[in-house]
Design a protein around this motif. Sequence first.
Motif, PDB file in Angstrom:
ATOM      1  N   SER A  91      39.433  -6.590  20.348  1.00 29.67           N
ATOM      2  CA  SER A  91      40.586  -7.588  20.901  1.00 29.67           C
ATOM      3  C   SER A  91      41.111  -8.145  19.491  1.00 29.67           C
ATOM      4  O   SER A  91      41.529  -7.612  18.215  1.00 29.67           O
ATOM      5  N   GLY A  92      42.835  -8.223  20.360  1.00 27.62           N
ATOM      6  CA  GLY A  92      43.671  -8.569  20.239  1.00 27.62           C
ATOM      7  C   GLY A  92      44.763  -7.639  19.528  1.00 27.62           C
ATOM      8  O   GLY A  92      44.917  -7.503  19.108  1.00 27.62           O
ATOM      9  N   VAL A 132      36.915 -10.560  32.989  1.00 26.70           N
ATOM     10  CA  VAL A 132      37.528  -8.655  33.119  1.00 26.70           C
ATOM     11  C   VAL A 132      38.723  -9.328  34.017  1.00 26.70           C
ATOM     12  O   VAL A 132      38.320  -9.945  34.574  1.00 26.70           O
ATOM     13  N   GLY A 141      37.764  -7.285  24.172  1.00 22.87           N
ATOM     14  CA  GLY A 141      37.682  -6.503  23.125  1.00 22.87           C
ATOM     15  C   GLY A 141      36.621  -6.455  22.872  1.00 22.87           C
ATOM     16  O   GLY A 141      35.890  -5.649  22.202  1.00 22.87           O
ATOM     17  N   GLN A 142      35.564  -7.766  22.485  1.00 19.27           N
ATOM     18  CA  GLN A 142      34.547  -8.021  21.936  1.00 19.27           C
ATOM     19  C   GLN A 142      33.476  -7.730  22.972  1.00 19.27           C
ATOM     20  O   GLN A 142      33.497  -7.659  23.865  1.00 19.27           O
ATOM     21  N   GLU A 165      51.659 -16.868  23.455  1.00 14.88           N
ATOM     22  CA  GLU A 165      50.778 -16.702  22.934  1.00 14.88           C
ATOM     23  C   GLU A 165      49.763 -16.793  24.259  1.00 14.88           C
ATOM     24  O   GLU A 165      49.009 -18.003  25.031  1.00 14.88           O
ATOM     25  N   SER A 166      49.145 -16.012  23.919  1.00 15.16           N
ATOM     26  CA  SER A 166      48.257 -15.072  25.417  1.00 15.16           C
ATOM     27  C   SER A 166      46.912 -15.126  24.206  1.00 15.16           C
ATOM     28  O   SER A 166      46.870 -16.045  23.466  1.00 15.16           O
ATOM     29  N   LYS A 167      45.931 -15.929  24.926  1.00 16.67           N
ATOM     30  CA  LYS A 167      44.645 -16.183  24.946  1.00 16.67           C
ATOM     31  C   LYS A 167      43.137 -14.966  25.322  1.00 16.67           C
ATOM     32  O   LYS A 167      43.748 -13.949  25.916  1.00 16.67           O
ATOM     33  N   SER A 168      42.764 -14.653  24.334  1.00 19.67           N
ATOM     34  CA  SER A 168      41.452 -13.831  24.639  1.00 19.67           C
ATOM     35  C   SER A 168      41.033 -13.668  26.247  1.00 19.67           C
ATOM     36  O   SER A 168      40.842 -14.876  26.900  1.00 19.67           O
ATOM     37  N   THR A 169      41.097 -12.428  26.819  1.00 18.75           N
ATOM     38  CA  THR A 169      40.498 -11.506  28.114  1.00 18.75           C
ATOM     39  C   THR A 169      39.068 -12.671  27.278  1.00 18.75           C
ATOM     40  O   THR A 169      37.803 -11.629  27.023  1.00 18.75           O
ATOM     41  N   ILE A 170      38.609 -13.341  29.176  1.00 21.27           N
ATOM     42  CA  ILE A 170      36.959 -13.342  29.067  1.00 21.27           C
ATOM     43  C   ILE A 170      36.216 -12.112  30.250  1.00 21.27           C
ATOM     44  O   ILE A 170      36.935 -12.763  31.022  1.00 21.27           O
TER      45      ILE A 170
END
Lengths: 658, 211
Positions: free
Chosen positions: B21-22, B47, B70-71, B40-45
């Motif tokens: 992630s990241g 898909v 990524g997790q 300022e993108s957000k973590s992908t949840i």
Amino acid sequence: MHIIIIIYQKCDGLKQPEYKKMCVDPQITSFSILQCLLIRAFNIKSDFTISYLATDDDGSDVYLSMLSDWDLDAAIFSSSTPYLCLKVDLKPYESGIDDDWDVIKSPDSIPPSSSSSSLSTTSSSSTTTMIFTLPTTTTVINANKVFSKTLNNFFEKTYNNHLHLPPLSSPLSDGDFRSFQSPVGVLIEQNKFRLAGVYQGGVECSLRKVVWRHLLNVYPHDMTGKERIDYLNTKSKDYYKLRDGWKRKLMDGLMSGEDRQVICAVKKDVLRTDRHHPYFSGKDDNQNSISLLNLLVTYALTHPSTSYCQGMSDLASPLLVVQKDEPTAYICFCSLMDRLRGNFAPDGELIMGKFEHLSLLLDHHDWEFAQHLRKHRIGPDLFFCYRWILLEMKREFPLDDAMLVLEIMWSTLPIREPHSVSGVPLVDEDFVVLSTSPGSLSSPAYRYFTSYLNLKNRCREERKSSVGPATRSLPFTAATAVATSATTTTTTSSNHHRHHRNRQSSSPPSSLSLLKSLSSRLSSSPLQPTTSSSAAITATTATTTSAATTASSSSNSNNNGHLNNNISNNNKSPQSLSPLPPPDEIGHGNSFLMFLCLSLLLTHRDHIMSAMLDFNDTAIFYDRKVRKHNAVNVIVHAKSLYSAYLKNQMYLSRSRRD
Amino acid sequence: MSFQGPEEYDYLFKIVLIGDSGVGKSNLLSRFTRNEFNLESKSTIGVEFATRSIVVEGKKLKAQIWDTAGQERFRAITSAYYRGAVGAMLVYDIAKHATFENIDRWLKELRDHADDNIVVLLVGNKTDLRHLRAVMSEDAAEYADRNNLIFIETSALDSTNVEHAFQQCLNEVYKRVADRHFSNVNIGQTTALPTTNLQSTILEKKFCCNS
């Protein structure tokens, strides 16, 4: 019980009108059920519109179109004769000519020439009030096609522009909130507070801080205002101990590599959580983002079996924004996660169960749309909704709007009282085993562990059967709570109140009668999004509603014919769908979320269908709409879908008993 | 509201983005498909998806790119994620050595879940962070060599090599498809419905959504 006799007139332009009489109970007949009855009575196989006879300001008779529960209520109340007169207009099968008319995209322009020549409009052609009359020739039918198409466009537009939707009630005010409390601040009207209060229109911003703690089941019941303050103080101290524990370990270099990785993972996400919101704006090390980090790391390290998972930062962020206090936000988060941790389980079982329910719900409500998505499936079923379900819609709306969605959704959830007087456990049972110095916690913390064991076991059972004893009957309770408020059946003693709640939960009959008496209030809800989708839900309710009515119908069992036309490439048919799970099971612990998801799907249904977006394009379409959906619209629509579903479930349980 | 029909293409290739992630997976995707970069993108949840079509040797290739969290925890959908993928971009952050160290783990996951013939690119992202570089290009190139991966360094922020990386991936996939490296691939078959297996995901000649 009111019985209203209705006369139907079937108008398809060529044949003689057909008249029928029917008796229905207005208390239990929703618009969609009415549509269903008409389909059966006249064996209708195409789209149709309904209009009702009313008297206008000048005292002359006019037919007004009926498009929603709202209109149905209006029709019943305004009917001037002993009968409610309805008229059914069949929409001719659309082809050919419509394509030409697609060129005229602006729904704002209803062509005056075609309307005046082919349709007699009784009122002064107000665009929101349509009066259909009988088309008599083929050309008229064509023109009517065009006209209704234009009207459909218009409605789609007005629907999207939210002109037609009754707004939410005003948010819960301080005065409202106090009315649910005893003089010493005990919240004695839990159900009423949630369903007659928060569910109706959310909470005033200034009140959120206090109200959310109740909604999130942070307090043991029956606490006075003063006791709550003491409770939070004790809990806050415990939180600081937990937090300072890992911070010290980190500074002393005693933290394991694994734990340090957790901190890294949390940090990565905190740095990109709601940074556009003023609360988290500014430098990367702004105090509020650091609070979010502290909160999440404390949770992860004290809940080793759950630890940290992406998405949690989104769940915690609004809690912190509202509470503006790290320890209190932590307590809220623990309580929230107690309900949601199953979503983050590595086996994915719980969340997959939710997908299944959503998929089934869409099948039931809008078979055509569900088939469209299925037909153009490239990815797995509805996986683009993963984020919706995992974050309970938090990211689909601008943060401030998401808060409204969250609180309204929470108000429908089971009231889960912490199982012991010491309240919400701040650590996981695993933490006791792993912690090297449990003695550093204050004594109440120890008591959490035993209570937590109970909770945990309960959660496990819940995941197996998806119905835990504590949550068992909530959606029914939810429905009854609204009913309670409407019939002003109030209880004053909190003990009595609790007993009352349990009694309601375990005895559907009483809730049935309560809900019934409230049906009109529940259904004062907005437009169904499209006729086809409402027709689809109607079709599924057909079998159940027939028991509640005495229709002198000549129809045969093939009342879903018009739906079958749209089906291809699939073995399933709407008739062979498994029934929707009951309210205490649907959504595996969050039934209303399913209807929020459904509402969001249906909001863009027409665009997705007409632009022929495939599954992938649909997913992209929704991804690009992140934080851009209109919250009020989605909520209002979800509420109407939810109440229709609850009503239908009432019939089912009633007919089962009968 | 647009009423245009679905886009036509000769080949549909599913490409997956993986990595810690990241490291910038979502920004690589948005840079390639929409020429956008979001600081300022957000973590992908779960898909997220995007598509873009390119032309290779006169054939229109539609890349359907899957971007995932990524997790590891979202592995409930892992198998669905890799199913049918013909290309993978294995991304790390050149400024964070740990993300490079984890490449092994990602490669193993690919081997476990994806088709054996999947084209894998090793992508060192964030080359704009020159002053923070923690992974030497030589080391990465050597690793790629050893593991039979195509290696490239990119910057989603300043666009360096992003286009090139995806092009290279798609070219290689096309080559393998043309050489019938992917087993059971029927070139030119008119398949109405892509389902779950590789061959149908790769090829829907002139696939038309409303047919």
